[in-house]
Write an enzyme that holds these catalytic residues in place. Sequence first.
Site, mmCIF file in Angstrom:
data_model
loop_
_atom_site.group_PDB
_atom_site.id
_atom_site.type_symbol
_atom_site.label_atom_id
_atom_site.label_comp_id
_atom_site.label_asym_id
_atom_site.label_seq_id
_atom_site.Cartn_x
_atom_site.Cartn_y
_atom_site.Cartn_z
ATOM 1 N N LEU A 107 0.855 -1.186 0.000
ATOM 2 C CA LEU A 107 0.000 0.000 0.000
ATOM 3 C C LEU A 107 0.890 1.234 0.000
ATOM 4 O O LEU A 107 1.785 1.362 0.838
ATOM 5 C CB LEU A 107 -0.889 0.016 1.252
ATOM 6 C CG LEU A 107 -1.712 1.283 1.498
ATOM 7 C CD1 LEU A 107 -2.779 1.450 0.419
ATOM 8 C CD2 LEU A 107 -2.366 1.238 2.877
ATOM 9 N N ILE A 138 4.404 -0.979 3.292
ATOM 10 C CA ILE A 138 4.070 0.400 2.984
ATOM 11 C C ILE A 138 5.067 0.884 1.936
ATOM 12 O O ILE A 138 6.284 0.796 2.124
ATOM 13 C CB ILE A 138 4.148 1.298 4.236
ATOM 14 C CG1 ILE A 138 3.149 0.813 5.292
ATOM 15 C CG2 ILE A 138 3.867 2.747 3.857
ATOM 16 C CD1 ILE A 138 1.698 0.810 4.867
ATOM 17 N N LYS A 139 4.544 1.382 0.819
ATOM 18 C CA LYS A 139 5.404 1.835 -0.279
ATOM 19 C C LYS A 139 5.817 3.284 -0.051
ATOM 20 O O LYS A 139 4.972 4.158 0.159
ATOM 21 C CB LYS A 139 4.684 1.695 -1.620
ATOM 22 C CG LYS A 139 4.389 0.257 -2.005
ATOM 23 C CD LYS A 139 3.703 0.144 -3.363
ATOM 24 C CE LYS A 139 4.667 0.293 -4.502
ATOM 25 N NZ LYS A 139 4.027 -0.007 -5.816
ATOM 26 N N ILE A 140 7.127 3.492 -0.119
ATOM 27 C CA ILE A 140 7.711 4.823 0.041
ATOM 28 C C ILE A 140 8.620 5.073 -1.159
ATOM 29 O O ILE A 140 9.464 4.229 -1.477
ATOM 30 C CB ILE A 140 8.523 4.920 1.346
ATOM 31 C CG1 ILE A 140 7.605 4.722 2.564
ATOM 32 C CG2 ILE A 140 9.252 6.256 1.431
ATOM 33 C CD1 ILE A 140 8.343 4.698 3.889
#
Length: 363
Positions: A107, A138-140
């Site tokens: 996400l 978690i996509k960064i």
Amino acid sequence: MKATQQLHALGQSLWLDNITRPLLDSGALARYITQYSITGLTSNPTIFEHAIGTSDAYDEAIARGTSKGQAGEALFFDLAIADLRRAADLFRPVFEATGGVDGWVSLEVSPLLAHDAKGTVAAAVHLHQLADRPNLYIKIPGTPEGVVAIEESIFAGVPVNVTLLFSAAQYQAAAEAYLRGIERRVAAGLDAKVNSVASLFVSRWDVAANKRLPGALHNRLGIAVAAQTYRAYRELLALPRWHRLAAAGAHVQRLLWASTGTKDPAAPDTLYVEALAAPDTINTLPEKTLFAFSDHGKVQPSLQGDGNGGDATIAQCREAGIDIDALAEQLQREGAESFSQSWAKLLDNLANKATPSSAKTDP
């Protein structure tokens, strides 16, 4: 043995580069797991913008959320997390069987935070807690500010999928951030096992460069950059620094090939899958590419960790006038801008769907 199974035997995981509610409701994702050896998936703002904007599958949930006072980003994350929880549960057996190495979903934080390190860390922590699934990344983005956020998020115990990487140098910066985050956890007496993947975008290189290159170099630059990056990855895993962290219980930050659908109709539709077959990696595929590879893909170990002649190809592209470093920065910048545009469209779609049609009509 199917080509997709052969890739797994080689040591490469196959993830789906898509998620929609109909994909879940119809049982198609469950079938992909059994039929095509899919062991994870990724999402991004563009995927959700398309899923929500072109389907009525979310309309009822949007109406329910709106009736509770939800709007904008809060409403979107409620919808996205509902889908990703279901997908994460489908992949949970793989996650458990591999000790957390595989079986993940992803996400993305708001792309508006691409240059806000502090805001990204806060969002990453919040979204991971909200999703409440151990196998959700978690996509960064791997922007300069994102690299700061990656280290802090890893230190905070948030699993991170680093996105929007376009070069070996950008990958190395993300990998360094991951290592620093784990080293800080070890020094603080915390668990060293906080998983991460680093996503290198491949085909966008060729989309940008083909028009400026002679035909003999078409569709070769992205693979050359990937080969260089894979060499950097293998070199990192050979370092004593990494061995110390592995001994403390850390997992490898696996290298993930993103943007692997063929964009040039003159090129083979399995080009980037066949060229990027390599152990200890992940390839995330759009459905069209997955089906094509399953049907007629060929598997052989394509990347050996020595650069596979990528340096020579890149040198030729430089001679043809491509500034590789500048193009890598441009692609990352354009990628972030593209996701921001998709984000704006996504929020507009939600606002339009949340407004009753009668309210849109002038009296």
